[in-house]
Design an enzyme around this catalytic site. Structure first.
Site, PDB file in Angstrom:
ATOM      1  CG  HIS A 176      -1.899   1.201   1.471  1.00  0.00           C
ATOM      2  ND1 HIS A 176      -1.175   2.200   2.338  1.00  0.00           N
ATOM      3  CD2 HIS A 176      -3.016   1.343   1.204  1.00  0.00           C
ATOM      4  CE1 HIS A 176      -2.288   3.131   2.114  1.00  0.00           C
ATOM      5  NE2 HIS A 176      -3.388   2.411   1.645  1.00  0.00           N
ATOM      6  CG  HIS A 179      -4.717   2.913  -3.894  1.00  0.00           C
ATOM      7  ND1 HIS A 179      -5.653   2.733  -4.498  1.00  0.00           N
ATOM      8  CD2 HIS A 179      -4.573   3.036  -2.665  1.00  0.00           C
ATOM      9  CE1 HIS A 179      -6.481   2.861  -3.390  1.00  0.00           C
ATOM     10  NE2 HIS A 179      -5.824   2.815  -2.294  1.00  0.00           N
ATOM     11  CE1 TYR A 182      -3.533   6.460   2.757  1.00  0.00           C
ATOM     12  CE2 TYR A 182      -4.487   5.770   0.659  1.00  0.00           C
ATOM     13  CZ  TYR A 182      -4.502   6.052   1.901  1.00  0.00           C
ATOM     14  OH  TYR A 182      -5.908   5.842   2.496  1.00  0.00           O
ATOM     15  CB  CYS A 384     -21.285  -1.255   8.729  1.00  0.00           C
ATOM     16  SG  CYS A 384     -22.269  -1.121   7.695  1.00  0.00           S
TER      17      CYS A 384
END
Length: 665
Positions: A176, A179, A182, A384
């Site tokens: 990571h 993308h 970052y 959520c």
């Protein structure tokens, strides 16, 4: 199972590792899932195991920092293997062993960090970057340029973290990220990278950081240890803090598709075994975290390009839970695997439900981002809006009631439906009274715009669930105090909701509530003034503009979306951008003062202006309906007020509050 959907359950290999099906849990920030020493806590273990139990073939964890000195994060916020390797292996092993029991695999997503997009609640005001560039969120902060020595430290820490992950039983890692803008992506993009050393200049130099990372991991863990890359083929950056919208023409200042193709080839050659692809950046956050205003499957056109130039598997997320959309994408060669992020927060059982031909039982994700991205940014915890137990599965689940009771629920909006569902699951006898002929309450008009279809899907899901749970739903029934007394319930839950505030403008018959227009009870005409620039007013304006209507949005404040919320940045930024892009005329610090034969008079300070319009649509908020509760609260034992009737908030809190009350009856 549907014959077409079988392709979603065919095995696939990443490198030499076989995954049992095509479903991937997309990586999402693991806020609240780790302890202060960077290791996974019980919440984290249960959270990921729940998704493996639900049938997902490959679990991608959220962001895991490889070190915590260069870009120091407040802990606990995200895991970090190198802080306490022994404990990370111990807790990680407990998680990976349980996930493997379900035939699933798990990758640990390793991150170089945020750079200029660091979230202040996690990182504070510290900001590093490839060059001295402006911070994304803090206007008075300029990022510090990383030294070459620090870059080498990061590379070494990636290798150490991957080795720790392998010992803990992780089947691979994901990097990571080149993308979303970052830190690694900032190095890769010339707009952010002004370096003149070996990590700046040419595309290959700008990718050197990401190349050295995969090479170091392969050296430490072996060539067969899979390494996936989170990758965006296009950035959608118009300028600093400005993103491009779908269908908008603009000059790309980030990575365009041509460079994105070239970069992907270089990174595949370097050794990456899969590309977890999307588009977007923190300057166009709504691409990376798509709100309901984005089309479903929005990344497919871009990942189809990746598929044509890469030999390794391509993974695609982006509102992909519909098995028809997902299977068609794989069949047509647009992607190899389907990543589900927020949908798996809403319902961890999606793959299993598709497998057993029960997709109708999947609890829909609303793309509201209130419980996930919104809470991560504000409170560094993930949850959520429609699934209150998400992120706390073991401690906040449902258990059978010790004493089954007769529960009466008044009102079939979101709060009433959730309370009925939870009570029925726990074994109570539930009777729900609804004054109209359908369940849903305010989400029925709220879900009228085509981009809010998942609100209607949620109402349908609740209706089906209550039917399967044998809840006695009595429609077209207005409940009175006498009825409640005669019913003699053990517990009464009053969820009578809220009604739109109304506005009388010179007794004009052209003034309607947004609810009346959204439900089709009133015709807005070809031109309309929306009074109120909150969420309902702004979405109604967008809906009418999409229908080709001329819309003027009048707001008393100095901007839209200032009252209520707060919304996730991605949702707020996109809605504001769309209002502008769709040429909706906005009048701030203004009010509608009078009606006129040809429209309405809008007053701004001392200025008055006639705006021609066929209607004025009022969207100035809601009023709690608690009259029935006030009538009975001293005469009926065990009565509780729920949802908007208690306090007007949003869908998330209506569901969460109902869940909390009902799980303790």
């Amino acid at each position: 199972m549907n014959e077409k959907h079988k392709i979603l359950f065919e095995p696939i290999k990443i490198g030499k590792l076989e995954i049992k099906n095509r479903f991937v849990m997309a990586p999402m920030g693991p806020g609240g899932l780790c302890d202060a020493d960077g290791t996974y806590n019980e919440r984290g273990v249960e959270y990921y195991v729940e998704r493996a139990k639900g049938g997902t073939g490959l679990i991608m964890t959220g962001v895991t920092m490889v070190e915590n000195d260069i870009e120091k994060c407040n802990l606990p916020s995200m895991p970090c293997p190198t802080l306490n390797p022994l404990n990370f292996i111990s807790t990680g092993k407990k998680m990976t062993e349980r996930i493997h029991a379900y035939g699933s695999k798990i990758f640990l997503q390793l991150s170089a960090g945020f750079g200029r997009v660091s979230i202040p609640s996690i990182v504070g005001r510290t900001a590093v970057a490839p060059s001295a560039i402006p911070h994304r969120w803090l206007p008075d902060v300029t990022c510090r340029e990383l030294t070459v020595e620090e870059i080498k430290t990061y590379v070494r820490k990636f290798a150490e973290s991957a080795a720790i992950a392998k010992k803990a039983g992780f089947d691979g890692v994901e990097i990571h990220a080149v993308h979303e803008g970052y830190l690694l992506d900032q190095f890769a993009i010339s707009f952010f990278n002004n370096r003149t050393d070996e990590y700046g200049g040419s595309l290959r130099n700008r990718l050197r950081f990401a190349i050295e990372i995969v090479q170091a991991i392969k050296e430490a863990c072996g060539q067969d240890f899979p390494v996936s890359l989170r990758y965006s083929i296009k950035s959608f950056i118009k300028d600093w803090k400005q993103g491009g919208l779908p269908g908008e023409e603009f000059a790309e200042k980030g990575r365009d598709i041509e460079e994105g193709i070239e970069a992907a080839k270089i990174l595949e050659e370097a050794g990456y075994d899969a590309f977890n692809g999307d588009v977007g950046s923190y300057d166009s956050w709504y691409w990376s975290h798509p709100p309901m205003y984005m089309e479903k499957g929005l990344y497919l056109p871009y990942n189809e390009i990746l598929k044509k130039v890469l030999k390794v598997p391509v993974i695609t997320a982006g509102r992909m839970e519909d098995p028809e959309l997902a299977s068609e994408a794989v069949i047509q060669g647009k992607t190899d695997m389907i990543a589900l992020g927020r949908p798996l927060l809403a319902d961890a059982e999606i793959p299993n439900k598709i497998m057993t031909h029960k997709y109708h039982k999947v609890r829909p994700c609303l793309s509201c981002q209130e419980g996930c991205m919104g809470r991560l940014a504000s409170y560094a915890t993930i949850s959520c809006a429609v699934n209150p137990a998400c992120g706390r599965e073991a401690e906040y689940g449902l258990e059978p009631a010790r004493d089954n009771k007769n529960v009466m629920i008044v009102g079939g909006g979101v709060a009433g439906m959730e309370a009925a569902r939870v009570c029925a699951i726990r074994g109570h006898k539930v009777t729900l009274f609804e004054k109209t002929d359908r369940l849903g309450g305010n989400i029925i008009p709220g879900g009228a715009p085509d981009f809010k279809e998942d609100d209607i899907a949620l109402a349908k899901w609740y209706t089906n669930e209550l039917k399967e749970l044998n809840v006695d739903v009595r429609y077209n029934t207005e409940v009175s105090k006498e009825m409640i007394k005669e019913f003699n319930a053990d517990v009464v839950l009053v969820a009578t909701g809220s009604t739109p505030k109304v506005l009388n403008i010179d007794n004009s018959d052209k003034v309607y509530t947004a609810e009346e227009v959204l439900l089709g009870k009133k015709d807005a005409g070809n031109s309309a003034i929306i009074i109120g620039g909150g969420l309902v007013g702004s979405e109604t304006a967008l809906w009418l503009a999409n229908k080709g209507k001329k819309v003027t949005l009048v707001e008393m404040q100095d901007d839209i979306l200032t009252v209520g919320g707060p919304l996730c940045h991605a949702n707020e930024d996109m809605l504001k951008a769309l209002v502008k892009f769709k040429n909706i005329d906005t009048r701030f610090n203004s009010v509608v003062s009078k009606a006129h034969d040809n429209g309405f008079i809008v007053k701004s300070g001392d200025k008055e202006e006639l705006i021609e319009a066929d209607s004025a649509i009022v969207a100035i908020g809601y009023v709690s309906q608690k009259n029935l509760y006030n009538e009975i609260r001293f005469d009926v034992p065990n009565v509780q007020l729920l949802g908007d009737a208690n306090e007007v908030k949003n869908i998330m809190y209506a569901i969460w509050d109902a869940y909390e009350v009902a799980r303790n009856i």
